[in-house]
Write a protein that holds these residues in place. Structure first.
Motif, PDB file in Angstrom:
ATOM      1  N   GLU B 160     -13.431   1.544  -7.712  1.00 59.73           N
ATOM      2  CA  GLU B 160     -12.724   2.823  -7.672  1.00 59.73           C
ATOM      3  C   GLU B 160     -12.356   3.210  -6.255  1.00 59.73           C
ATOM      4  O   GLU B 160     -11.219   3.644  -5.962  1.00 59.73           O
ATOM      5  CB  GLU B 160     -13.662   3.903  -8.240  1.00 59.73           C
ATOM      6  N   LEU B 161     -13.357   3.082  -5.418  1.00 54.56           N
ATOM      7  CA  LEU B 161     -13.130   3.485  -4.037  1.00 54.56           C
ATOM      8  C   LEU B 161     -11.973   2.695  -3.425  1.00 54.56           C
ATOM      9  O   LEU B 161     -11.123   3.249  -2.709  1.00 54.56           O
ATOM     10  CB  LEU B 161     -14.407   3.276  -3.220  1.00 54.56           C
ATOM     11  N   GLU B 162     -11.959   1.422  -3.685  1.00 53.69           N
ATOM     12  CA  GLU B 162     -10.897   0.591  -3.091  1.00 53.69           C
ATOM     13  C   GLU B 162      -9.530   1.039  -3.589  1.00 53.69           C
ATOM     14  O   GLU B 162      -8.551   1.124  -2.814  1.00 53.69           O
ATOM     15  CB  GLU B 162     -11.139  -0.874  -3.444  1.00 53.69           C
ATOM     16  N   VAL B 163      -9.460   1.351  -4.861  1.00 56.47           N
ATOM     17  CA  VAL B 163      -8.159   1.810  -5.406  1.00 56.47           C
ATOM     18  C   VAL B 163      -7.699   3.045  -4.667  1.00 56.47           C
ATOM     19  O   VAL B 163      -6.544   3.164  -4.203  1.00 56.47           O
ATOM     20  CB  VAL B 163      -8.304   2.062  -6.928  1.00 56.47           C
ATOM     21  N   LYS B 164      -8.625   3.974  -4.528  1.00 60.87           N
ATOM     22  CA  LYS B 164      -8.276   5.222  -3.837  1.00 60.87           C
ATOM     23  C   LYS B 164      -7.811   4.941  -2.419  1.00 60.87           C
ATOM     24  O   LYS B 164      -6.842   5.545  -1.933  1.00 60.87           O
ATOM     25  CB  LYS B 164      -9.496   6.146  -3.820  1.00 60.87           C
ATOM     26  N   LEU B 165      -8.598   4.057  -1.806  1.00 64.35           N
ATOM     27  CA  LEU B 165      -8.278   3.726  -0.423  1.00 64.35           C
ATOM     28  C   LEU B 165      -6.841   3.186  -0.318  1.00 64.35           C
ATOM     29  O   LEU B 165      -6.051   3.589   0.555  1.00 64.35           O
ATOM     30  CB  LEU B 165      -9.279   2.667   0.076  1.00 64.35           C
ATOM     31  N   ALA B 166      -6.519   2.267  -1.201  1.00 60.36           N
ATOM     32  CA  ALA B 166      -5.165   1.671  -1.157  1.00 60.36           C
ATOM     33  C   ALA B 166      -4.087   2.740  -1.338  1.00 60.36           C
ATOM     34  O   ALA B 166      -3.063   2.769  -0.624  1.00 60.36           O
ATOM     35  CB  ALA B 166      -5.089   0.590  -2.230  1.00 60.36           C
ATOM     36  N   GLU B 167      -4.352   3.623  -2.276  1.00 61.54           N
ATOM     37  CA  GLU B 167      -3.384   4.711  -2.484  1.00 61.54           C
ATOM     38  C   GLU B 167      -3.138   5.488  -1.207  1.00 61.54           C
ATOM     39  O   GLU B 167      -1.989   5.730  -0.793  1.00 61.54           O
ATOM     40  CB  GLU B 167      -3.952   5.667  -3.537  1.00 61.54           C
ATOM     41  N   GLU B 168      -4.235   5.919  -0.638  1.00 60.23           N
ATOM     42  CA  GLU B 168      -4.116   6.737   0.568  1.00 60.23           C
ATOM     43  C   GLU B 168      -3.395   5.973   1.666  1.00 60.23           C
ATOM     44  O   GLU B 168      -2.543   6.533   2.379  1.00 60.23           O
ATOM     45  CB  GLU B 168      -5.508   7.148   1.051  1.00 60.23           C
ATOM     46  N   GLN B 169      -3.747   4.727   1.781  1.00 60.22           N
ATOM     47  CA  GLN B 169      -3.102   3.932   2.823  1.00 60.22           C
ATOM     48  C   GLN B 169      -1.587   3.908   2.605  1.00 60.22           C
ATOM     49  O   GLN B 169      -0.789   4.083   3.547  1.00 60.22           O
ATOM     50  CB  GLN B 169      -3.654   2.503   2.821  1.00 60.22           C
ATOM     51  N   ALA B 170      -1.184   3.679   1.360  1.00 62.07           N
ATOM     52  CA  ALA B 170       0.257   3.636   1.065  1.00 62.07           C
ATOM     53  C   ALA B 170       0.929   4.948   1.464  1.00 62.07           C
ATOM     54  O   ALA B 170       1.986   4.982   2.112  1.00 62.07           O
ATOM     55  CB  ALA B 170       0.438   3.337  -0.412  1.00 62.07           C
ATOM     56  N   ARG B 171       0.243   6.036   1.139  1.00 64.57           N
ATOM     57  CA  ARG B 171       0.841   7.348   1.457  1.00 64.57           C
ATOM     58  C   ARG B 171       1.021   7.506   2.950  1.00 64.57           C
ATOM     59  O   ARG B 171       2.053   7.943   3.441  1.00 64.57           O
ATOM     60  CB  ARG B 171      -0.087   8.432   0.918  1.00 64.57           C
ATOM     61  N   ILE B 172      -0.049   7.123   3.615  1.00 65.34           N
ATOM     62  CA  ILE B 172       0.007   7.286   5.067  1.00 65.34           C
ATOM     63  C   ILE B 172       1.115   6.426   5.647  1.00 65.34           C
ATOM     64  O   ILE B 172       1.853   6.867   6.535  1.00 65.34           O
ATOM     65  CB  ILE B 172      -1.357   6.919   5.678  1.00 65.34           C
TER      66      ILE B 172
END
Lengths: 247, 213
Positions: B160-172
């Motif tokens: 889960e954490l990794e998914v969230k991380l990837a999302e945030e990274q994309a946004r940034i």
């Protein structure tokens, strides 16, 4: 006959109570034979004491014993231990004999020393321990003799008589003599001890009444208890000896 | 004092007189012959209470009416002997029935019960060991279960954490790109403005520097 009664009117009541008549018996007659009634009477009292106390104490045995039951259990264990030490492993059937011997003699001796027999006045003779009479002690000793003969014969049959020539045939007269001296010594030991103790106490009481005879009376209690133990132990020892296995 | 010791009750006196034996030891006078005078008696009894001469003298007196009473004494064997023997045997049977057998059986039963309970307790210690081993096994299984569940949970969480991380990274990254774009545009605008100004400035400089003709 009654000269003295008229002359000695000032006798002291204490000396009257503390007198003793040795060799004086109260005679009853059955058929042509006589009985020492005072021995019979006191033996009935001893038997009554034994049976009543046993019946009361051994009703409803509890797993954790009450005082009376505890005392009688102690006595039974003591007798069992005594029989087992002297007779060996087949001591079971002999417990009633040895136990009754011990209890009868013990209670007789102590009743003679502790109970106030003098209160009951007999027309002739006086009441005392039944074991102070030669008839009682010889009766007990003869019963012991019969008992050890019976033990030997029932266990070994006629080969019991081999014991007379056992170590060497030279000892045959001595072994035969032993069969006479065993009951003789048993009876006289008990008779002498009890009678002499009674006499000593009576003489002392008649001389110096009240406190002085008390140590002698305590000694008398002690030795009469020991005599009961010795009689029972020796009876068991003779039985054990005649039941001894082959060497 | 000796004389008072020798005093007896009149009844005992009369009946006891014939029953004498040489070996009899007596504290009281068992017979008082009429011929004996009081001073004589006092003299005799003052020596020894158990003196043989006094007894012998008393024995020699004429026996009164109770002559059928036989000579008594210490060694008087009679019917008492077998009677006591029979009484003893009866007492033995009675005590056996009332005391030795019942109480003995009771004591033996109690001993046997105690011994049985004791051995039972010793046996149950083996049972206890079994139960202990079972307990240990159960504990081990439980622990293993817990460990497995824990690791599973951990994995899920990290995914889960990794998914969230990837999302945030994309946004940034998106925002970064947008910002960069903006910056580029502003740079170009600034450059254009500067260019225009450069042209104007260079004209002024040339006018100012060159003399006007």
């Amino acid at each position: 006959m009654d000269v003295i009664s008229s002359s000695f009117k000032t006798y002291n009541i204490w000396f009257e109570i503390s007198g003793v008549e040795v060799g004086q018996h109260l005679y009853w007659q059955i058929g042509g034979l006589q009985i020492h009634a005072q021995v019979l009477i006191t033996s009935w009292v001893v038997i009554a004491i034994l049976l009543v106390s046993v019946i009361i104490a051994v009703r409803n045995p509890q797993t954790i014993p009450t005082d009376g039951q505890n005392l009688f259990e102690y006595i039974l264990e003591f007798i069992r231990d005594l029989s087992k030490t002297q007779i060996g492993d087949e001591y079971g059937p002999w417990i009633p004999f040895i136990g009754t011997m011990f209890l009868f003699i013990f209670v007789s001796n102590w009743s003679g020393a502790l109970l106030p027999w003098k209160i009951i006045e007999l027309p002739h003779g006086e009441l005392a321990a039944p074991t102070n009479d030669i008839n009682t002690t010889v009766a007990l000793a003869l019963l012991t003799s019969v008992a050890y003969f019976y033990a030997g014969l029932s266990k070994k049959g006629l080969s019991y008589f081999e014991k007379y020539i056992k170590p060497t045939p030279i000892l045959l007269p001595i072994n035969i003599l032993e069969d006479f001296t065993k009951p003789l010594s048993l009876s006289f030991r008990l008779f002498g001890n009890i009678l002499a103790d009674e006499l000593v106490v009576v003489v002392l009481v008649s001389l110096v009444p009240l406190v002085i005879p008390i140590p002698v009376m305590l000694l008398g209690l002690f030795t009469s208890g020991i005599q009961a133990l010795i009689f029972a132990t020796l009876a068991a020892a003779y039985i054990g000896e005649s039941m001894e296995g082959h060497h | 004092m000796a004389s008072t010791v020798m005093a007896t009750k009149p009844i005992a006196l009369a009946k006891a007189s014939p029953s004498l034996s040489p070996r009899k030891i007596s504290i009281r006078a068992q017979a008082k012959p009429s011929s004996t005078s009081i001073p004589n008696l006092k003299r005799l009894t003052s020596k020894l209470l158990f003196s043989v001469p006094s007894i012998a003298m008393l024995a020699a007196t004429p026996l009164p009416a109770l002559a059928e009473m036989e000579k008594a004494g210490l060694f008087d064997f009679n019917l008492t002997l077998p009677i006591i023997a029979i009484e003893f045997l009866l007492l033995m049977v009675a005590l056996d029935k009332l005391y030795f057998s019942p109480l003995g059986a009771f004591m033996d039963a109690r001993d046997a019960k105690i011994r049985a309970e004791l051995s039972e307790v010793k046996d149950t210690s083996a049972e206890v060991k079994e139960l202990e081993e079972k307990a240990v096994a159960v504990m081990r299984a439980a622990r293993a279960e817990i460990a497995a569940a824990l690791s599973k949970m951990k994995k899920e969480m990290t995914a889960e954490l990794e998914v969230k991380l990837a999302e945030e990274q994309a946004r940034i990254e998106l925002e970064l790109a947008a910002a960069l774009n903006n910056l580029e545009k502003e740079k170009e605008e600034a450059l254009r403005v500067l260019d225009a100004q450069i042209d104007a400035l260079s004209e002024e400089i040339v006018r100012k520097v060159l003399p006007t003709t």
